[in-house]
Write an enzyme that holds these catalytic residues in place. Structure first.
Site, PDB file in Angstrom:
ATOM      1  N   GLU A  93      -1.956   8.444 -17.983  1.00  0.00           N
ATOM      2  CA  GLU A  93      -0.810   9.322 -17.788  1.00  0.00           C
ATOM      3  C   GLU A  93       0.449   8.566 -17.375  1.00  0.00           C
ATOM      4  OE1 GLU A  93      -2.986  11.734 -14.622  1.00  0.00           O
ATOM      5  OE2 GLU A  93      -0.982  11.675 -13.788  1.00  0.00           O
ATOM      6  N   CYS A 106       7.536   6.544 -14.942  1.00  0.00           N
ATOM      7  CA  CYS A 106       6.501   5.911 -14.130  1.00  0.00           C
ATOM      8  C   CYS A 106       5.309   5.667 -15.039  1.00  0.00           C
ATOM      9  CB  CYS A 106       6.134   6.845 -12.974  1.00  0.00           C
ATOM     10  SG  CYS A 106       4.725   6.286 -12.020  1.00  0.00           S
ATOM     11  N   CYS A 113      -8.790   2.134 -11.972  1.00  0.00           N
ATOM     12  CA  CYS A 113      -8.356   1.136 -10.990  1.00  0.00           C
ATOM     13  C   CYS A 113      -9.565   0.723 -10.171  1.00  0.00           C
ATOM     14  CB  CYS A 113      -7.296   1.753 -10.067  1.00  0.00           C
ATOM     15  SG  CYS A 113      -6.564   0.578  -8.906  1.00  0.00           S
ATOM     16  N   CYS A 117      -8.530   2.482  -3.014  1.00  0.00           N
ATOM     17  CA  CYS A 117      -7.828   3.101  -1.879  1.00  0.00           C
ATOM     18  C   CYS A 117      -8.411   4.498  -1.625  1.00  0.00           C
ATOM     19  CB  CYS A 117      -6.325   3.178  -2.151  1.00  0.00           C
ATOM     20  SG  CYS A 117      -5.555   1.573  -2.361  1.00  0.00           S
ATOM     21  N   CYS A 120      -6.614   7.830  -2.918  1.00  0.00           N
ATOM     22  CA  CYS A 120      -6.034   7.819  -4.259  1.00  0.00           C
ATOM     23  C   CYS A 120      -6.979   8.378  -5.314  1.00  0.00           C
ATOM     24  CB  CYS A 120      -5.651   6.384  -4.616  1.00  0.00           C
ATOM     25  SG  CYS A 120      -4.922   6.224  -6.247  1.00  0.00           S
ATOM     26  N   GLU A 161      -3.618  -1.143 -10.804  1.00  0.00           N
ATOM     27  CA  GLU A 161      -2.975  -2.156  -9.965  1.00  0.00           C
ATOM     28  C   GLU A 161      -2.335  -3.177 -10.900  1.00  0.00           C
ATOM     29  OE1 GLU A 161      -1.993  -2.884  -6.874  1.00  0.00           O
ATOM     30  OE2 GLU A 161      -1.334  -4.741  -7.807  1.00  0.00           O
ATOM     31  N   SER A 192       4.872  -1.816  -8.222  1.00  0.00           N
ATOM     32  CA  SER A 192       4.246  -1.435  -6.958  1.00  0.00           C
ATOM     33  C   SER A 192       2.849  -2.031  -6.867  1.00  0.00           C
ATOM     34  CB  SER A 192       4.171   0.093  -6.889  1.00  0.00           C
ATOM     35  OG  SER A 192       3.503   0.500  -5.711  1.00  0.00           O
ATOM     36  N   LEU A 216       1.946  -0.133   1.843  1.00  0.00           N
ATOM     37  CA  LEU A 216       1.550  -0.559   3.193  1.00  0.00           C
ATOM     38  C   LEU A 216       0.613   0.473   3.831  1.00  0.00           C
ATOM     39  CD1 LEU A 216       2.117  -2.875   5.168  1.00  0.00           C
ATOM     40  CD2 LEU A 216       4.128  -1.621   5.959  1.00  0.00           C
ATOM     41  N   HIS A 217       1.102   1.674   4.028  1.00  0.00           N
ATOM     42  CA  HIS A 217       0.310   2.830   4.468  1.00  0.00           C
ATOM     43  C   HIS A 217      -0.301   2.743   5.860  1.00  0.00           C
ATOM     44  CE1 HIS A 217       1.091   4.126   0.501  1.00  0.00           C
ATOM     45  NE2 HIS A 217       0.115   3.493  -0.087  1.00  0.00           N
ATOM     46  N   ASN A 291      -0.108  13.180  -1.248  1.00  0.00           N
ATOM     47  CA  ASN A 291      -0.484  14.215  -2.206  1.00  0.00           C
ATOM     48  C   ASN A 291      -1.918  14.621  -1.934  1.00  0.00           C
ATOM     49  OD1 ASN A 291       1.443  14.930  -4.328  1.00  0.00           O
ATOM     50  ND2 ASN A 291       1.523  12.727  -4.659  1.00  0.00           N
ATOM     51  N   CYS A 334      -0.924  11.027  -8.439  1.00  0.00           N
ATOM     52  CA  CYS A 334      -1.179  10.119  -9.554  1.00  0.00           C
ATOM     53  C   CYS A 334      -2.644  10.213  -9.963  1.00  0.00           C
ATOM     54  CB  CYS A 334      -0.923   8.680  -9.130  1.00  0.00           C
ATOM     55  SG  CYS A 334      -0.105   8.487  -7.561  1.00  0.00           S
TER      56      CYS A 334
HETATM   57  N1  SAH Z   1      -1.749   0.048  -7.402  1.00  0.00           N
HETATM   58  C1  SAH Z   1      -0.357   0.110  -7.092  1.00  0.00           C
HETATM   59  C2  SAH Z   1       0.421   1.145  -7.878  1.00  0.00           C
HETATM   60  C3  SAH Z   1      -0.178   2.485  -8.127  1.00  0.00           C
HETATM   61  S1  SAH Z   1      -0.213   3.693  -6.865  1.00  0.00           S
HETATM   62  C4  SAH Z   1      -0.160   0.297  -5.605  1.00  0.00           C
HETATM   63  O1  SAH Z   1      -1.139   0.424  -4.883  1.00  0.00           O
HETATM   64  O2  SAH Z   1       0.966   0.254  -5.140  1.00  0.00           O
HETATM   65  C5  SAH Z   1       1.438   4.172  -6.520  1.00  0.00           C
HETATM   66  C6  SAH Z   1       1.639   4.554  -5.067  1.00  0.00           C
HETATM   67  O3  SAH Z   1       1.087   5.861  -4.787  1.00  0.00           O
HETATM   68  C7  SAH Z   1       0.997   3.600  -4.089  1.00  0.00           C
HETATM   69  O4  SAH Z   1       1.855   3.391  -2.990  1.00  0.00           O
HETATM   70  C8  SAH Z   1      -0.228   4.385  -3.654  1.00  0.00           C
HETATM   71  O5  SAH Z   1      -0.739   3.918  -2.443  1.00  0.00           O
HETATM   72  C9  SAH Z   1       0.314   5.803  -3.598  1.00  0.00           C
HETATM   73  N2  SAH Z   1      -0.678   6.867  -3.588  1.00  0.00           N
HETATM   74  C10 SAH Z   1      -1.883   6.928  -4.180  1.00  0.00           C
HETATM   75  N3  SAH Z   1      -2.509   8.087  -3.929  1.00  0.00           N
HETATM   76  C11 SAH Z   1      -1.662   8.807  -3.165  1.00  0.00           C
HETATM   77  C12 SAH Z   1      -1.727  10.092  -2.574  1.00  0.00           C
HETATM   78  N4  SAH Z   1      -2.790  10.874  -2.727  1.00  0.00           N
HETATM   79  N5  SAH Z   1      -0.666  10.492  -1.863  1.00  0.00           N
HETATM   80  C13 SAH Z   1       0.427   9.696  -1.711  1.00  0.00           C
HETATM   81  N6  SAH Z   1       0.541   8.497  -2.240  1.00  0.00           N
HETATM   82  C14 SAH Z   1      -0.493   8.027  -2.963  1.00  0.00           C
END
Ligand code: SAH
Length: 345
Positions: A93, A106, A113, A117, A120, A161, A192, A216-217, A291, A334
């Protein structure tokens, strides 16, 4: 025998292929233009090439073209989510966001992936494979063609990624920003990453003017470890050091992404810890309301909690924005559109 993936070839490589085929050298540029400016989907359409050459190319090469299998449009802000089918049947997507300053796409860098995480949706099914340069470019081309407007910004922030598909990502950036192709400004491209440290250094060495966004998170190694398995491999300290090096080498301010997850990483203490980490850095923090993902037990922080978090960072002189949510009504996070499509089959 495998055919040549011609839409993934840079102009230099095309020139060599054309020379090897004993064709006239200007054919390479014509071909490149058909693929990367006019975005044709067949060799037949390349009408200024001799028929014999078109037939030879048809035999030797695949012209990767993505097929739109679904579009959802937000009634709130015009955001459009596209579901594309790749030549091998996998689906990915992409998202079009319409801003006052232009259209931004985007894109996904992988089908699935393997970073895992915890919050995600893209991580759930694991990695299928990295996308080719052509498959990344095609997402931008087909969206532009679909809306009949120019795309001015590209963010590599969809599924996957990007630094785990490093070589193809580099070709993609080179071709996307090539003046002979779509010619998107390097400053209008963002990549990213969850923080693959060696690849951050390698990317810096290219000295592109693209923006690096680091997911970072969490503001401590311990918390980050609980959310992101990549932290087992690279510590928070090493990761931030790599980002500092990126800034030093390229002069480009790094963006730190921080998803605010209710009762997980959104306390005032978290904000203070984050401020201590980033104070004095020339950087930008992007707070993303998490999200909700069906399969994951996470919810976004409450509005006043997010505002207090932002306020604490600002008090410390840190440049911060809360990301405007786009397309809230069309399957937020996403990877969710792709997952739903897979579940329905
Ligand atoms: N792998 C890369 C890019 C893809 S994810 C990365 O980790 O940066 C794009 C962004 O969305 C990243 O910051 C990821 O941590 C975030 N993300 C993934 N799932 C999410 C969710 N449920 N809510 C908010 N952000 C999310």
């Amino acid at each position: 025998m495998n055919k040549t993936d011609i839409r993934s070839m840079r102009l230099e490589q095309l020139k060599k292929m054309i020379a090897d085929m004993r064709e006239r050298s200007f054919r390479a540029k014509q071909l490149y233009e058909w693929m990367h400016v006019k975005h044709v989907s067949s060799f037949e359409e390349m009408t200024n090439l001799p028929k014999s050459l078109r037939e030879k190319l048809q035999e030797m090469c695949d012209l990767t073209t993505l097929e739109i299998v679904g579009v959802q449009e937000s009634r709130l802000d015009g955001t459009r989510k596209y579901l594309f089918r790749l030549p091998d049947g996998n689906v990915i997507e992409s998202v079009l966001m319409r801003y006052k300053h232009g259209n931004s796409v985007c894109i996904s860098s992988q089908a699935g992936c393997r970073m895992g995480c915890r919050f995600c949706a893209s991580a759930i099914g694991g990695l299928v494979r990295g996308l080719t340069p052509a498959e990344m470019l095609e997402q931008v081309y087909r969206v532009g063609q679909d809306i009949g407007e120019r795309i001015s910004n590209v963010v590599v922030m969809g599924t996957g990624e990007p630094l785990d598909n490093y070589k193809n990502l580099i070709s993609f950036i080179e071709m996307l920003t090539d003046e002979n192709g779509l010619n998107i400004g390097q400053r209008s491209v963002t990549v990213s990453t969850c923080g693959l440290v060696p690849e951050i250094y390698a990317l810096a060495d290219h000295q592109y003017q693209i923006t690096l966004a680091l997911s970072l998170h969490a503001a401590s190694q311990e918390k980050r470890l609980a959310l992101m398995p990549v932290a087992q491999k690279y510590s928070l300290e090493e990761t931030l050091e790599a980002c500092n090096a990126y800034f030093k080498t390229t002069g480009r301010r790094v963006t730190y992404e921080y998803s605010l997850i209710r009762d997980v990483n959104d306390s005032l203490q978290d904000a203070q810890q984050l401020s201590a980490l980033l104070r004095g850095k020339n950087c930008h923090v992007n707070l993303i309301p998490a999200n909700p993902v069906k399969e994951r037990d996470i919810s976004p922080s409450k509005g006043h909690v997010a505002a207090a978090f932002k306020n604490e960072l600002e008090k410390n002189g840190i440049n911060v924005t809360i990301r405007r949510e786009m397309g809230r009504d069309i399957d937020g996070a996403c990877g969710q559109l792709r997952r739903r499509y897979q579940e329905e089959r």
